[in-house]
Design a protein around this motif. Structure first.
Motif: not given
Length: 739
Positions: A441, A443, A445, A448-455
């Motif tokens: 995954r 991102g 930031t 890793p937070d909600s703005t990162w891509s999904d696995w």
């Protein structure tokens, strides 16, 4: 006094090795040893010393106390486990089926020690007002013994069923009969008795603070120092299969000290716990004089034969004569608890991520399990013959059972890789066997937070698959190991991620003009290995090259530029220097002209004769063209303030001397076409030069007038001379004769 528990993460690690084909080329993030796993997260995965990932023994949650900390634990013959918690001073009972209930709530804040007698009565030692409660199997309880001390740190039963009580702030061990009558048994020179156990021979073994001693005490109370750890505190003790003793020792550097002197706060009143989260996830909780510190680490533990005071924590193996070997130690981390098995191995519980390590003499430690909580605070053996191992965790206080079977699956999540710039991801490949899935995954930031891509979907196979995660600055990979029928046990040895960072322009941070007349001369520099460069390797992988700064020497009329620049891609930077006439800012005179190109050094001296006298602006241009294909290179530039280039000395003229008896005055006029007159000096008849100011008092213009007034003591001929310096250290002179 203050008691400090130090909980930490000591770990084995997968270290990474980054090989850059060349600056501007692809980067290979290769994880194949033990240097990076401490920043990753292992769930249901064991990490061997050689970096191999395998499925760990299953760690099954048995009971959640809903309390923050489990400080103490004990088991009875029936297989029941008792847990002492903080900061509400509760004692829980967990039966063999895993059912947990509140057995008793004390009036103290923390239950620091537990012991169980042959009748199933539970004894709970508390802090910060040290009392011992006896709790019957049905939950009825009363104060059994009160030694009038601040802390009860350890409890154990001797061979005659008498309760041994290790206390804090006076370092006294009490011996208490079954009726609750007790008296001091041993008074030591130490402040705290932090651990107690009774060997099969009947000898009492005690661990102390602040001397870090292991004491052997006879049934008559004769004390013998079995071992001096050269560390501050013996945090825990365990007996091996042949009555060898394992001692977990903490050093002074393991935080603010394991246990401080009794005078540190003996009169302080208890207060409510105030948890506070510090940097790097450190947790400090203060209860009057009780402080709990989580000093997490980023360096794996090592096996050493000379840990001593150099290590923050160490596990020693002691024989009957006190001869010792270090079987586990960490120079950066602190352990919390240990347990020995029947095979000569020791399990060590640590803080941060609740990791449990296995160590034995002659072998390097291995990570065998990890709880879901921050700390593994106690290890307990229960069941018939103590064949079942339980781990008590803190932050939240939970009890786990370690199975003899491996988990059906486990995951290892890598640390976050910073590409330093938005990167195009290449391929993901690995070396291993069995059922293994790898995902990525990405991102922008660092966490890793909600703005990162999904696995991503699992990669196609170990030989390599294109990474499907979006272009970004940060990337992370996750390995899932699974136990499947008719397949070998999964084992992961190496993972490689390739990527190409987006080219970022070099940046010139500053350009400095040195004082006029300062010339910079290069000194011999260490040369990089030409073979590495020809092989396509960045020479920096062979070690950092130390740049020797240039030597500064005087050169009349020289103008030197120095600058600071950086390239986040690590590209080779080449510099060019340009100039333009600063007398006007428009027209042809506003164009920049090349002065020097292809510079690798971050300085340049303009030769005094390179340009005619005048006022110039210089420009430094930094380019990464040497490391990037044509059309993809980038530049940065920065201009200087106007600089005067002046190689012509000022003109100096003298008026005829005016005499009035012995008093003589001469007027000198100095002028320069380019720069100001900076200073002037005069002398009489070749004598010493003396400073003189202009008539207007300040040397700050291109034309200055000076009046030299002297008193001559005779009527012989004399010569009065004056020399004037411009801002570029050029000097002009004139003289006047007095007859």
């Amino acid at each position: 006094m203050r008691k400090t528990f130090l909980v930490f993460l000591s770990f084995i690690s997968i270290s990474f090795w980054i090989i850059s084909v060349s600056a501007g080329g692809p980067v290979f993030w290769r994880v194949n040893t033990r240097a990076e796993i401490e920043r990753g997260d292992a769930r249901g995965v064991s990490i061997a010393d050689n970096g191999a990932l395998t499925l760990a023994p299953a760690l099954i949650e048995v009971f959640d106390t809903k309390q923050a900390y489990i400080w103490s634990a004990a088991a009875d013959k029936a297989g029941n486990i008792y847990l002492g918690t903080g900061h509400e001073g509760r004692v829980f009972k967990v039966d063999p089926s895993g059912k947990g209930t509140l057995l008793y709530k004390t009036s103290e804040l923390d239950v620091m020690a537990l012991a169980v007698d042959a009748q199933g009565n539970v004894y709970a030692g508390t802090a910060p007002d040290g009392k011992i409660y006896r709790i019957a199997p049905g939950g009825e309880a009363k104060v059994f013994f009160e030694p009038k001390t601040k802390y009860i740190w350890s409890l154990a039963f001797d061979g005659q069923g008498r309760l041994l009580v290790g206390t804090g702030d006076k370092g006294v061990i009490y011996r208490v009969n079954a009726d609750g009558n007790g008296a001091p048994f041993v008074t030591t020179s130490q402040t705290n008795i932090t651990a107690l156990l009774v060997a099969s021979s009947g000898a009492i073994i005690a661990g102390t603070d602040p001397g870090g001693l292991v004491l052997r005490i006879s049934s008559e109370g004769k004390v013998f120092t079995l071992f001096d750890s050269s560390q501050r505190e013996i945090r825990d003790l365990a007996l091996g299969r042949n009555d060898e003793i394992y001692a977990l020792a903490l050093s002074e550097s393991a935080g603010s000290g394991a246990t401080n002197t009794a005078s540190a706060g003996a009169s302080a009143a208890p207060s409510a716990p105030q948890p506070a989260s510090g940097e790097d996830g450190n947790v400090t909780i203060t209860i009057s004089d009780l402080q709990v510190v989580d000093n997490s680490s980023a360096t794996p533990p090592t096996s050493s034969s000379s840990a001593g005071g150099q290590s923050k924590s160490a596990v020693y193996r002691l024989d009957a004569n006190g001869l010792s070997d270090v079987i586990w130690d960490s120079k950066e981390s602190v352990a919390f608890t240990l347990a020995a098995d029947g095979g000569g191995r020791v399990l060590v519980g640590t803080g941060q991520k609740g990791r449990i390590y296995q160590a034995s003499p002659g072998e390097k430690p291995a990570l065998i399990a990890q709880t879901s909580e921050a700390q593994t605070s106690r290890l307990i053996r229960a069941g018939a013959g103590g064949d079942q191992l339980f781990a008590a965790a803190s932050n939240l206080g939970k009890l786990f059972r370690m199975s003899n079977e491996t988990a059906a699956s486990g995951t290892y999540t890598s640390s976050v890789r910073d590409a330093q710039a938005s990167a195009t991801w290449g391929r993901l490949s690995w070396v291993g066997e069995g059922a293994i899935e790898l995902q990525t995954r990405s991102g922008n930031t660092s966490n890793p937070d909600s703005t990162w891509s999904d696995w991503s979907a699992p990669a196609a196979g170990p030989d390599g698959d294109s990474i499907k995660s979006p272009t970004a600055r940060f990337i992370q990979w996750r390995a899932t190991l699974k136990r499947t029928p008719n397949s070998p046990s999964p084992r992961l040895r190496e993972v490689t991620v390739s990527y190409l960072p987006r080219n970022v322009a070099p940046k010139i941070n500053s350009v400095t003009i040195l004082p006029a007349g300062v010339s910079l001369q290069a000194l011999p520099q260490p040369q990089p290995d030409g073979g590495a460069d020809q092989a396509g390797l960045d020479p920096s992988v062979l070690g950092a090259m130390t740049q020797i700064p240039p030597r500064r020497v005087f050169q009349r009329g020289a103008i030197s530029l120095q600058w600071q620049a950086e390239d986040k891609n690590g590209d080779m930077i080449e510099y060019s220097v340009y100039y333009r006439d600063a007398s006007n800012s428009v027209g042809a005179s506003g164009d920049f002209y090349p002065l020097k190109a292809g510079l690798r050094d971050n300085y340049y001296t303009v030769d005094p004769n390179a340009l005619p006298d005048g006022r110039y602006i210089f420009k430094v241009v930094a380019s990464d063209e040497a490391s990037n294909p044509a059309g993809q290179s980038l530049k940065d530039e920065q201009e200087t303030e106007p600089v005067e280039l002046d190689n012509t000395p000022p003109s100096v003229a003298a008026d005829a001397p005016r005499a009035n008896g012995p008093n003589v005055e001469v007027v000198f006029r100095a002028a320069d076409a380019t720069s100001i007159i900076r200073r002037a000096e005069y002398q009489v008849d070749g004598g010493p030069w003396k400073t003189i100011f202009p008539v207007d008092g300040i040397a700050d213009s291109k034309r200055e007038e000076f009046r030299v007034a002297v008193v001559l003591g005779d009527k012989k001929p004399h010569v009065i001379a004056l020399r004037a310096f411009d801002a570029n250290a050029n000097v002009g002179s004139a003289q006047a004769s007095v007859k």
